[in-house]
Design a protein around this motif. Structure first.
Motif, mmCIF file in Angstrom:
data_model
loop_
_atom_site.group_PDB
_atom_site.id
_atom_site.type_symbol
_atom_site.label_atom_id
_atom_site.label_comp_id
_atom_site.label_asym_id
_atom_site.label_seq_id
_atom_site.Cartn_x
_atom_site.Cartn_y
_atom_site.Cartn_z
ATOM 1 N N UNK A 1 19.806 7.448 -8.136
ATOM 2 C CA UNK A 1 18.474 6.839 -8.014
ATOM 3 C C UNK A 1 17.470 7.683 -8.777
ATOM 4 N N UNK A 2 16.516 7.062 -9.469
ATOM 5 C CA UNK A 2 15.479 7.832 -10.166
ATOM 6 C C UNK A 2 14.667 8.703 -9.202
ATOM 7 N N UNK A 3 14.467 8.213 -7.982
ATOM 8 C CA UNK A 3 13.761 8.937 -6.930
ATOM 9 C C UNK A 3 14.556 8.752 -5.637
ATOM 10 N N UNK A 4 14.711 9.804 -4.882
ATOM 11 C CA UNK A 4 15.430 9.707 -3.616
ATOM 12 C C UNK A 4 14.743 8.675 -2.718
ATOM 13 N N UNK A 5 15.554 7.855 -2.054
ATOM 14 C CA UNK A 5 15.012 6.819 -1.172
ATOM 15 C C UNK A 5 14.069 7.437 -0.138
ATOM 16 N N UNK A 6 12.896 6.843 -0.018
ATOM 17 C CA UNK A 6 11.916 7.290 0.957
ATOM 18 C C UNK A 6 11.008 8.404 0.482
ATOM 19 N N UNK A 7 11.252 8.933 -0.712
ATOM 20 C CA UNK A 7 10.392 9.963 -1.280
ATOM 21 C C UNK A 7 8.978 9.405 -1.441
ATOM 22 N N UNK A 8 8.002 10.267 -1.419
ATOM 23 C CA UNK A 8 6.613 9.855 -1.571
ATOM 24 C C UNK A 8 6.397 9.018 -2.835
ATOM 25 N N UNK A 9 7.167 9.285 -3.895
ATOM 26 C CA UNK A 9 7.015 8.574 -5.169
ATOM 27 C C UNK A 9 7.979 7.389 -5.317
ATOM 28 N N UNK A 10 8.695 7.064 -4.255
ATOM 29 C CA UNK A 10 9.633 5.941 -4.279
ATOM 30 C C UNK A 10 8.853 4.635 -4.127
ATOM 31 N N UNK A 11 8.854 3.822 -5.169
ATOM 32 C CA UNK A 11 8.107 2.561 -5.142
ATOM 33 C C UNK A 11 8.966 1.359 -4.752
ATOM 34 N N UNK A 12 10.266 1.582 -4.544
ATOM 35 C CA UNK A 12 11.179 0.492 -4.194
ATOM 36 C C UNK A 12 12.212 1.050 -3.220
ATOM 37 N N UNK A 13 11.816 1.172 -1.976
ATOM 38 C CA UNK A 13 12.620 1.846 -0.946
ATOM 39 C C UNK A 13 14.037 1.280 -0.826
ATOM 40 N N UNK A 14 14.202 -0.021 -0.966
ATOM 41 C CA UNK A 14 15.521 -0.634 -0.825
ATOM 42 C C UNK A 14 16.213 -0.854 -2.167
ATOM 43 N N UNK A 15 15.530 -0.518 -3.252
ATOM 44 C CA UNK A 15 16.058 -0.661 -4.616
ATOM 45 C C UNK A 15 16.355 -2.118 -4.965
ATOM 46 N N UNK A 16 15.757 -3.032 -4.261
ATOM 47 C CA UNK A 16 16.016 -4.449 -4.477
ATOM 48 C C UNK A 16 15.362 -5.047 -5.710
ATOM 49 N N UNK A 17 14.479 -4.310 -6.361
ATOM 50 C CA UNK A 17 13.791 -4.832 -7.548
ATOM 51 C C UNK A 17 14.209 -4.121 -8.834
ATOM 52 N N UNK A 18 15.152 -3.207 -8.746
ATOM 53 C CA UNK A 18 15.528 -2.402 -9.906
ATOM 54 C C UNK A 18 16.249 -3.188 -10.996
ATOM 55 N N UNK A 19 16.776 -4.337 -10.662
ATOM 56 C CA UNK A 19 17.468 -5.162 -11.649
ATOM 57 C C UNK A 19 16.498 -5.886 -12.589
#
Length: 104
Positions: free
Chosen positions: A75-93
């Motif tokens: 992941x570009x940013x660890x899930x739940x990190x302050x800078x994580x803009x897509x917590x579930x990674x559902x929009x990364x595609x």
């Protein structure tokens, strides 16, 4: 121009744990799967460029019996990190959807 939706009935991204992002490309049928794989579009260099990671850390698996391709990467940013803009990674595609799927 062909897009992933010309080959796939389902394209999704999701978490595979807090440190891994995974993509599923499920093709319409065996013919669409064979055609998509033959383009070479889904490759480590594509994902390394889009998600700023080392191509060696990307796992790309073709599943011919399921007519699917799976790609996993850090992941570009660890899930739940302050800078994580897509917590579930559902929009990364999303960046992949309008790209021209042409043979490499």
């Amino acid at each position: 121009m062909a897009t992933l939706l010309d080959y796939c009935s389902l394209v999704r991204s999701k978490n595979a744990g807090p440190f891994t992002l995974t993509f599923d490309f499920m093709c319409h049928d065996e013919q669409a799967y064979q055609a998509l794989v033959a383009t070479g579009f889904l490759n480590r260099q594509l994902f390394a460029g889009l998600y700023d990671t080392d191509p060696e850390k990307i796992l790309l698996v073709n599943h011919p019996l399921a007519c699917a391709v799976k790609v996993s990467l850090p992941r570009p940013t660890v899930q739940g990190n302050l800078h994580d803009t897509d917590c579930y990674a559902g929009q990364q595609y999303a960046p992949l959807m309008d790209m021209d799927v042409t043979p490499v």
